[in-house]
Design a protein around this motif. Structure first.
Motif, PDB file in Angstrom:
ATOM      1  N   THR A  86     118.007  17.576 130.936  1.00 24.19           N
ATOM      2  CA  THR A  86     117.526  16.878 129.754  1.00 24.19           C
ATOM      3  C   THR A  86     118.164  15.500 129.727  1.00 24.19           C
ATOM      4  N   LYS A  87     117.354  14.471 129.871  1.00 24.15           N
ATOM      5  CA  LYS A  87     117.819  13.078 129.853  1.00 24.15           C
ATOM      6  C   LYS A  87     118.990  12.859 130.814  1.00 24.15           C
ATOM      7  N   LEU A  88     118.893  13.458 131.979  1.00 26.78           N
ATOM      8  CA  LEU A  88     119.980  13.414 132.940  1.00 26.78           C
ATOM      9  C   LEU A  88     119.672  12.409 134.049  1.00 26.78           C
ATOM     10  N   PRO A  89     120.626  11.559 134.398  1.00 27.64           N
ATOM     11  CA  PRO A  89     120.389  10.626 135.495  1.00 27.64           C
ATOM     12  C   PRO A  89     120.431  11.352 136.844  1.00 27.64           C
ATOM     13  N   THR A  90     119.570  10.916 137.747  1.00 31.52           N
ATOM     14  CA  THR A  90     119.554  11.419 139.116  1.00 31.52           C
ATOM     15  C   THR A  90     119.470  10.218 140.050  1.00 31.52           C
ATOM     16  N   GLU A  91     119.766  10.459 141.316  1.00 31.93           N
ATOM     17  CA  GLU A  91     119.617   9.374 142.297  1.00 31.93           C
ATOM     18  C   GLU A  91     118.177   8.894 142.265  1.00 31.93           C
ATOM     19  N   SER A  92     117.976   7.579 142.220  1.00 29.09           N
ATOM     20  CA  SER A  92     116.616   7.045 142.148  1.00 29.09           C
ATOM     21  C   SER A  92     115.876   7.321 143.453  1.00 29.09           C
ATOM     22  N   GLU A  93     114.552   7.385 143.361  1.00 30.39           N
ATOM     23  CA  GLU A  93     113.717   7.649 144.530  1.00 30.39           C
ATOM     24  C   GLU A  93     113.923   6.601 145.614  1.00 30.39           C
ATOM     25  N   SER A  94     114.072   5.350 145.192  1.00 27.38           N
ATOM     26  CA  SER A  94     114.195   4.267 146.172  1.00 27.38           C
ATOM     27  C   SER A  94     115.563   4.259 146.848  1.00 27.38           C
ATOM     28  N   GLY A  95     116.583   4.762 146.176  1.00 27.50           N
ATOM     29  CA  GLY A  95     117.932   4.728 146.730  1.00 27.50           C
ATOM     30  C   GLY A  95     118.531   3.329 146.724  1.00 27.50           C
ATOM     31  N   ASP A  96     117.880   2.395 146.026  1.00 30.86           N
ATOM     32  CA  ASP A  96     118.341   1.001 145.984  1.00 30.86           C
ATOM     33  C   ASP A  96     119.475   0.870 144.967  1.00 30.86           C
ATOM     34  N   TRP A  97     120.612   0.379 145.421  1.00 26.57           N
ATOM     35  CA  TRP A  97     121.780   0.221 144.545  1.00 26.57           C
ATOM     36  C   TRP A  97     121.608  -0.887 143.530  1.00 26.57           C
ATOM     37  N   PHE A  98     120.740  -1.825 143.826  1.00 24.68           N
ATOM     38  CA  PHE A  98     120.682  -3.039 143.023  1.00 24.68           C
ATOM     39  C   PHE A  98     119.607  -3.008 141.944  1.00 24.68           C
ATOM     40  N   THR A  99     118.899  -1.882 141.812  1.00 23.60           N
ATOM     41  CA  THR A  99     117.956  -1.779 140.707  1.00 23.60           C
ATOM     42  C   THR A  99     118.744  -1.599 139.420  1.00 23.60           C
ATOM     43  N   ASN A 100     118.145  -1.962 138.320  1.00 24.41           N
ATOM     44  CA  ASN A 100     118.832  -1.844 137.048  1.00 24.41           C
ATOM     45  C   ASN A 100     118.023  -0.942 136.140  1.00 24.41           C
ATOM     46  N   PRO A 101     118.455   0.203 135.784  1.00 22.49           N
ATOM     47  CA  PRO A 101     119.675   0.889 136.210  1.00 22.49           C
ATOM     48  C   PRO A 101     119.498   1.493 137.602  1.00 22.49           C
ATOM     49  N   PRO A 102     120.592   1.803 138.288  1.00 25.44           N
ATOM     50  CA  PRO A 102     120.505   2.317 139.663  1.00 25.44           C
ATOM     51  C   PRO A 102     120.239   3.823 139.738  1.00 25.44           C
ATOM     52  N   TYR A 103     119.648   4.386 138.711  1.00 22.07           N
ATOM     53  CA  TYR A 103     119.362   5.812 138.655  1.00 22.07           C
ATOM     54  C   TYR A 103     118.066   6.015 137.899  1.00 22.07           C
ATOM     55  N   ALA A 104     117.520   7.223 137.968  1.00 22.60           N
ATOM     56  CA  ALA A 104     116.328   7.589 137.208  1.00 22.60           C
ATOM     57  C   ALA A 104     116.738   8.656 136.203  1.00 22.60           C
ATOM     58  N   VAL A 105     116.348   8.494 134.962  1.00 24.14           N
ATOM     59  CA  VAL A 105     116.640   9.502 133.932  1.00 24.14           C
ATOM     60  C   VAL A 105     115.492  10.510 133.954  1.00 24.14           C
ATOM     61  N   CYS A 106     115.850  11.769 134.204  1.00 29.04           N
ATOM     62  CA  CYS A 106     114.829  12.799 134.413  1.00 29.04           C
ATOM     63  C   CYS A 106     115.007  13.964 133.450  1.00 29.04           C
ATOM     64  N   GLU A 107     113.900  14.682 133.277  1.00 28.72           N
ATOM     65  CA  GLU A 107     113.898  15.933 132.539  1.00 28.72           C
ATOM     66  C   GLU A 107     113.073  16.920 133.329  1.00 28.72           C
TER      67      GLU A 107
END
Length: 166
Positions: A86-107
């Motif tokens: 629930t509203k938990l960050p996970t590693e983003s699909e792109s794996g790009d460190w420089f995206t803002n934010p560097p994670y995807a919030v998933c449920e």
């Protein structure tokens, strides 16, 4: 330093001035002895385990339950290996460190297992949906107050999310 003061005072009382080496040689020996005492004591304390951090070792049974974080984030770990996010960050699909934010919030739901990352035990969370990639939540804290944490983004200056048992 107090010993040097005593030597200087004794020189004034007896009327015999102390030479340069008579004052500084005892100071040199005292300083080296103190340094060695502290250094050897520090090494021994580290080797024995009195100094230094050891992350708690948690079994799969101890990891089950609900872990909560900031902004309403929650991770439910069931005994059968199922996970609910629930509203938990996970590693983003792109794996790009420089995206803002560097994670995807998933449920959603997924599964979890224990694993290792580097030299630390972790909980590996994989989602069933396409939101984010598997995320390693490292085990930290203490035996009495364990926590899970993950760093997202640049390893030197990333964003750290912490989950505590809720």
């Amino acid at each position: 330093m107090l010993g040097l003061g005593h030597l200087r005072r004794r020189a004034r009382v007896t009327g015999r001035p102390q030479g340069f080496w008579a004052v500084w040689l005892p100071s040199l020996f005292a300083s080296v002895t103190l340094f060695l005492l502290v250094f050897v004591g520090g090494v021994l304390a580290t080797v024995v385990g009195l100094v230094g951090y050891q992350a708690p070792v948690l079994s799969a049974g101890q990891l089950t339950g609900v872990w909560r974080g900031a902004d309403g984030a929650a991770l439910r770990l069931d005994p059968g290996g199922k996970a609910e996010l629930t509203k938990l960050p996970t590693e983003s699909e792109s794996g790009d460190w420089f995206t803002n934010p560097p994670y995807a919030v998933c449920e959603g739901t997924g599964n979890w297992s224990t694993g290792r990352t580097g030299d630390r035990d972790a909980v590996v969370v994989r989602l069933d949906s396409g939101c984010g990639r598997q995320t390693y939540w490292k085990i930290g804290g203490t035996e009495g107050a364990p926590e899970l944490f993950a760093q997202f983004g640049d390893p030197d200056a990333g964003e750290v999310w912490i989950l505590v048992r809720g």
